[in-house]
Design a protein around this motif. Sequence first.
Motif, PDB file in Angstrom:
ATOM      1  N   GLY A  28      -1.531 -25.171 -15.685  1.00 43.03           N
ATOM      2  CA  GLY A  28      -1.528 -25.394 -17.119  1.00 43.03           C
ATOM      3  C   GLY A  28      -2.252 -24.323 -17.892  1.00 43.03           C
ATOM      4  N   GLY A  29      -2.926 -23.412 -17.218  1.00 38.35           N
ATOM      5  CA  GLY A  29      -3.696 -22.389 -17.912  1.00 38.35           C
ATOM      6  C   GLY A  29      -2.809 -21.321 -18.507  1.00 38.35           C
ATOM      7  N   SER A  30      -3.293 -20.722 -19.602  1.00 38.86           N
ATOM      8  CA  SER A  30      -2.524 -19.644 -20.223  1.00 38.86           C
ATOM      9  C   SER A  30      -3.463 -18.587 -20.779  1.00 38.86           C
ATOM     10  CB  SER A  30      -1.624 -20.210 -21.321  1.00 38.86           C
ATOM     11  OG  SER A  30      -2.391 -20.849 -22.307  1.00 38.86           O
ATOM     12  N   GLY A  31      -4.461 -18.192 -20.002  1.00 39.32           N
ATOM     13  CA  GLY A  31      -5.370 -17.142 -20.447  1.00 39.32           C
ATOM     14  C   GLY A  31      -6.547 -17.686 -21.216  1.00 39.32           C
ATOM     15  N   ALA A  32      -7.105 -16.845 -22.104  1.00 39.34           N
ATOM     16  CA  ALA A  32      -8.328 -17.188 -22.817  1.00 39.34           C
ATOM     17  C   ALA A  32      -8.156 -18.375 -23.744  1.00 39.34           C
ATOM     18  CB  ALA A  32      -8.830 -15.976 -23.613  1.00 39.34           C
ATOM     19  N   THR A  33      -6.942 -18.674 -24.160  1.00 42.69           N
ATOM     20  CA  THR A  33      -6.726 -19.845 -25.002  1.00 42.69           C
ATOM     21  C   THR A  33      -6.025 -20.928 -24.196  1.00 42.69           C
ATOM     22  OG1 THR A  33      -4.651 -18.959 -25.824  1.00 42.69           O
ATOM     23  CG2 THR A  33      -6.616 -18.532 -27.150  1.00 42.69           C
ATOM     24  N   GLY A  34      -6.228 -20.901 -22.897  1.00 39.41           N
ATOM     25  CA  GLY A  34      -5.541 -21.811 -21.998  1.00 39.41           C
ATOM     26  C   GLY A  34      -6.139 -23.193 -21.949  1.00 39.41           C
ATOM     27  N   THR A  35      -5.564 -23.977 -21.062  1.00 36.06           N
ATOM     28  CA  THR A  35      -5.996 -25.348 -20.905  1.00 36.06           C
ATOM     29  C   THR A  35      -6.184 -25.632 -19.427  1.00 36.06           C
ATOM     30  OG1 THR A  35      -3.707 -26.058 -20.851  1.00 36.06           O
ATOM     31  CG2 THR A  35      -4.805 -26.115 -22.987  1.00 36.06           C
ATOM     32  N   THR A  36      -7.057 -26.554 -19.112  1.00 36.12           N
ATOM     33  CA  THR A  36      -7.273 -26.973 -17.742  1.00 36.12           C
ATOM     34  C   THR A  36      -7.401 -28.484 -17.716  1.00 36.12           C
ATOM     35  OG1 THR A  36      -9.661 -26.807 -17.927  1.00 36.12           O
ATOM     36  CG2 THR A  36      -8.506 -24.852 -17.133  1.00 36.12           C
ATOM     37  N   SER A  37      -7.157 -29.077 -16.573  1.00 40.96           N
ATOM     38  CA  SER A  37      -7.249 -30.517 -16.446  1.00 40.96           C
ATOM     39  C   SER A  37      -8.691 -30.962 -16.301  1.00 40.96           C
ATOM     40  CB  SER A  37      -6.465 -30.994 -15.219  1.00 40.96           C
ATOM     41  OG  SER A  37      -5.096 -30.782 -15.429  1.00 40.96           O
ATOM     42  N   THR A  38      -8.964 -32.168 -16.766  1.00 35.85           N
ATOM     43  CA  THR A  38     -10.273 -32.778 -16.597  1.00 35.85           C
ATOM     44  C   THR A  38     -10.166 -33.810 -15.492  1.00 35.85           C
ATOM     45  OG1 THR A  38      -9.772 -34.364 -18.328  1.00 35.85           O
ATOM     46  CG2 THR A  38     -10.971 -32.399 -18.994  1.00 35.85           C
ATOM     47  N   PRO A  39     -11.294 -34.188 -14.865  1.00 40.65           N
ATOM     48  CA  PRO A  39     -11.236 -35.053 -13.696  1.00 40.65           C
ATOM     49  C   PRO A  39     -10.874 -36.512 -13.992  1.00 40.65           C
ATOM     50  CG  PRO A  39     -13.500 -34.485 -14.223  1.00 40.65           C
ATOM     51  CD  PRO A  39     -12.623 -33.689 -15.127  1.00 40.65           C
ATOM     52  N   SER A  40     -11.033 -37.022 -15.208  1.00 40.75           N
ATOM     53  CA  SER A  40     -10.752 -38.418 -15.491  1.00 40.75           C
ATOM     54  C   SER A  40      -9.581 -38.540 -16.452  1.00 40.75           C
ATOM     55  CB  SER A  40     -11.994 -39.078 -16.091  1.00 40.75           C
ATOM     56  OG  SER A  40     -12.318 -38.464 -17.314  1.00 40.75           O
ATOM     57  N   GLU A  41      -9.099 -39.760 -16.637  1.00 41.01           N
ATOM     58  CA  GLU A  41      -7.999 -40.004 -17.556  1.00 41.01           C
ATOM     59  C   GLU A  41      -8.438 -39.732 -18.982  1.00 41.01           C
ATOM     60  OE1 GLU A  41      -4.769 -41.010 -17.011  1.00 41.01           O
ATOM     61  OE2 GLU A  41      -5.159 -40.663 -14.892  1.00 41.01           O
ATOM     62  N   ARG A  42      -7.825 -38.764 -19.615  1.00 43.79           N
ATOM     63  CA  ARG A  42      -8.144 -38.390 -20.995  1.00 43.79           C
ATOM     64  C   ARG A  42      -6.840 -38.187 -21.744  1.00 43.79           C
ATOM     65  NH1 ARG A  42     -12.551 -39.347 -23.271  1.00 43.79           N
ATOM     66  NH2 ARG A  42     -12.216 -37.621 -24.686  1.00 43.79           N
ATOM     67  N   PRO A  43      -6.854 -38.406 -23.055  1.00 41.79           N
ATOM     68  CA  PRO A  43      -5.643 -38.130 -23.829  1.00 41.79           C
ATOM     69  C   PRO A  43      -5.405 -36.629 -23.949  1.00 41.79           C
ATOM     70  CG  PRO A  43      -7.448 -38.724 -25.285  1.00 41.79           C
ATOM     71  CD  PRO A  43      -7.943 -38.915 -23.877  1.00 41.79           C
ATOM     72  N   ARG A 135      -7.628 -29.369 -21.374  1.00 46.32           N
ATOM     73  CA  ARG A 135      -8.680 -28.910 -22.281  1.00 46.32           C
ATOM     74  C   ARG A 135      -8.105 -27.933 -23.303  1.00 46.32           C
ATOM     75  NH1 ARG A 135     -14.153 -29.239 -18.876  1.00 46.32           N
ATOM     76  NH2 ARG A 135     -15.068 -29.000 -20.921  1.00 46.32           N
ATOM     77  N   VAL A 136      -8.716 -27.943 -24.499  1.00 51.00           N
ATOM     78  CA  VAL A 136      -8.326 -27.033 -25.577  1.00 51.00           C
ATOM     79  C   VAL A 136      -9.526 -26.117 -25.805  1.00 51.00           C
ATOM     80  CG1 VAL A 136      -7.511 -26.840 -27.953  1.00 51.00           C
ATOM     81  CG2 VAL A 136      -6.870 -28.844 -26.576  1.00 51.00           C
ATOM     82  N   VAL A 137      -9.489 -24.927 -25.213  1.00 52.35           N
ATOM     83  CA  VAL A 137     -10.651 -24.041 -25.185  1.00 52.35           C
ATOM     84  C   VAL A 137     -10.219 -22.589 -25.337  1.00 52.35           C
ATOM     85  CG1 VAL A 137     -10.671 -23.871 -22.659  1.00 52.35           C
ATOM     86  CG2 VAL A 137     -12.790 -23.538 -23.910  1.00 52.35           C
ATOM     87  N   THR A 138     -11.092 -21.792 -25.954  1.00 52.05           N
ATOM     88  CA  THR A 138     -10.847 -20.358 -26.099  1.00 52.05           C
ATOM     89  C   THR A 138     -12.165 -19.609 -25.911  1.00 52.05           C
ATOM     90  OG1 THR A 138      -9.874 -18.655 -27.521  1.00 52.05           O
ATOM     91  CG2 THR A 138     -11.070 -20.424 -28.627  1.00 52.05           C
ATOM     92  N   VAL A 139     -12.080 -18.388 -25.404  1.00 50.83           N
ATOM     93  CA  VAL A 139     -13.277 -17.589 -25.086  1.00 50.83           C
ATOM     94  C   VAL A 139     -13.077 -16.161 -25.578  1.00 50.83           C
ATOM     95  CG1 VAL A 139     -14.750 -16.713 -23.216  1.00 50.83           C
ATOM     96  CG2 VAL A 139     -13.646 -18.952 -22.982  1.00 50.83           C
TER      97      VAL A 139
END
Length: 146
Positions: A28-43, A135-139
């Motif tokens: 699911g990742g797409s670079g610096a603005t990518g996303t990753t899964s979290t360990p628990s059920e999240r929306p 996750r919705v994250v950017t670096v």
Amino acid sequence: MPKRLGLIAFGLALALALAACGGSDDGGGSGATGTTSTPSERPSSTAELSIVSPAVGDVVHGSTIDLRVKLRGAKLVPATTTDIVPDEGHLHVILDDKLISMTEGLEQSIPDVPPGDHRITVEFVASDHAPFDPRVVTVVAFEVGS
């Protein structure tokens, strides 16, 4: 120098993504603005997040960083609640692995940043402060000149 910092930013984003999902990439990742899964059920969220300023590889003069973030597909809200809405939340701003703010604003000044290489991570999180899945994250990696 900017190309090197861009590669560093990508590497740091990838490391952050791998660490966040226990070391495995679910594709699911797409670079610096990518996303990753979290360990628990999240929306999940429709949000797209990017850092406008500073840009990757920027050399900032002075000790105050003017952070500007762009958020699409979601809105920032001030309330903290356990009633999670996928398109509402706030931002966690992290400078060099240290949480410096939880904000519902897209712009802020970060004072007293010493000279050298730095990294800003911004994550759009749900109203309960926990991440969405993915996750919705950017670096962004940048440098403060002396």
